[in-house]
Enzyme design. Structure first.
Site, short mmCIF file in Angstrom:
data_model
loop_
_atom_site.label_atom_id
_atom_site.label_comp_id
_atom_site.label_asym_id
_atom_site.label_seq_id
_atom_site.Cartn_x
_atom_site.Cartn_y
_atom_site.Cartn_z
N ARG A 235 26.92 -86.23 -49.03
CA ARG A 235 26.37 -84.88 -49.07
C ARG A 235 24.99 -84.99 -49.68
O ARG A 235 24.77 -85.81 -50.59
CB ARG A 235 27.25 -83.95 -49.92
N GLU A 264 20.31 -78.39 -46.22
CA GLU A 264 20.37 -78.44 -44.75
C GLU A 264 20.32 -77.04 -44.17
O GLU A 264 20.93 -76.13 -44.73
CB GLU A 264 21.67 -79.13 -44.32
N HIS A 282 22.71 -84.77 -39.64
CA HIS A 282 24.14 -84.70 -40.01
C HIS A 282 25.04 -84.98 -38.80
O HIS A 282 25.81 -84.13 -38.37
CB HIS A 282 24.48 -83.33 -40.65
C1 GLV Z 1 31.37 -83.70 -42.42
O1 GLV Z 1 30.36 -83.88 -43.04
C2 GLV Z 1 32.68 -83.59 -43.05
O2 GLV Z 1 32.75 -83.39 -44.27
O3 GLV Z 1 33.69 -83.71 -42.34
#
Ligand code: GLV
Length: 315
Positions: A235, A264, A282
């Site tokens: 993250r 983001e 992402h």
């Molecule tokens: C994507 O980032 C997830 O947490 O599945």
């Protein structure tokens, strides 16, 4: 029972959801705190995802009608799980089905950043390539280099496995608890600074949330070697983005490969201006079969709660 799905999911998942429940799909992007609070009083079941604002404030006020937040995704840092539980709402996620896809994106970024692939592609696309030379665009050779994994959970282990068995890389890792079976020869290091100093390539795989916010700050980054490469697939806010940008600008580290960002979809101009970054939007789990598997698992969790059974993936 009625079900709210907060983002458009693959057709297979929507069809299955509609066959089981009175289903509404929210088309307006991330749920704001007010929308999240309203959803908790309007729906029996919710399949939320990344960015929906189910923080503590969403659970204040009257007891929610909702019985489960069956998150689409493994990371649930957008949900205050203790506050949800206190309000009688179960929280589940979708681990396992996305481990390999996310580890594959880590390898993509690792190789792109180390071997200057983004920079090289920009040169070609700009029509600026002057031709092959023995000293053109020399990157960091990956095979045999030491990888340092921050967070040896399912995804960390999958990245380590790829590095060790695919690229002959010695593996060191840091984890908040002892890892009895990392799944391959690997050495657990006691401190994050030790790990940063030992690794040629660092890959961040910890869960997001209050406990890991800015885990990687300027002090931690300062232990990295100048030729080292930094990869984050976890993250964005696990890393102090401003500190990372400074380290890259001053070439205190060689390069970074990032799939996630602090705010983001905003990616700082300073980061975009750097040649020594490989930047993805992402994409960790972005393959149809993976998104279908995540959706079906989220739906199974919601269905279990709806039928009074224990869900397969409580958090
Ligand atoms: C994507 O980032 C997830 O947490 O599945």
């Amino acid at each position: 029972m009625n079900l709210l799905i907060t983002r458009t999911l693959p057709q297979k998942v929507l069809d299955a959801a509609r066959a089981r429940f009175d289903t509404t799909v929210h088309e307006g992007g991330k749920l704001s705190p007010d929308e999240a609070r309203a959803a908790l009083s309007d729906y029996d079941l919710i399949i939320p995802t990344l960015g929906d604002a189910f923080g503590a404030a969403a659970f204040e006020g009257p007891a929610p009608r909702t019985r489960v937040l069956a998150n689409f995704g493994v990371g649930y840092n957008h949900i205050d799980a203790p506050a949800a539980r206190a309000a009688g709402v179960e929280v589940t996620n979708t681990p396992g089905v996305l481990t390999d896809a996310t580890a594959d994106i880590a390898m993509t970024l690792l190789l792109m950043a180390a071997r200057r692939a983004s920079e090289g592609e920009r040169v070609v696309r700009a029509g600026a390539w002057k031709g092959w030379t023995p000293t053109q665009m020399l990157g960091l050779h990956v095979t045999g280099k030491t990888v340092g994994i921050v967070g040896m959970g399912r995804i960390g282990k999958a990245v380590a496995k790829r590095c060790h068995y695919g690229f002959d890389m010695p593996v060191v890792f840091h984890n908040r608890s002892a890892v009895a079976d990392p799944g391959m020869p690997a050495r657990q290091l006691g401190s994050l600074s030790e790990l940063m100093a030992a690794a040629d390539i660092v890959v961040v795989c910890v869960p997001g949330g209050a406990e890991t916010r800015h885990l990687i700050d300027a002090a931690v980054l300062s232990h990295m070697q100048p030729h080292a490469v930094f990869v984050n697939i976890a993250r964005g806010d696990v890393v102090d983005e401003a500190a990372l940008i400074a380290a890259l600008q001053e070439r205190r580290i060689a390069a970074a490969g990032l799939d996630v960002y602090e705010n983001e979809p905003e990616v700082p101009e300073a980061l975009r201006a750097l040649e020594n970054t490989a930047l993805l939007p992402h994409l960790g789990t972005a393959a149809l079969e993976i998104r279908e598997a995540m959706g079906m698992l989220a739906l199974d969790n919601a269905t279990a709660v709806a039928e009074g059974r224990s869900p397969p993936n409580p958090v």
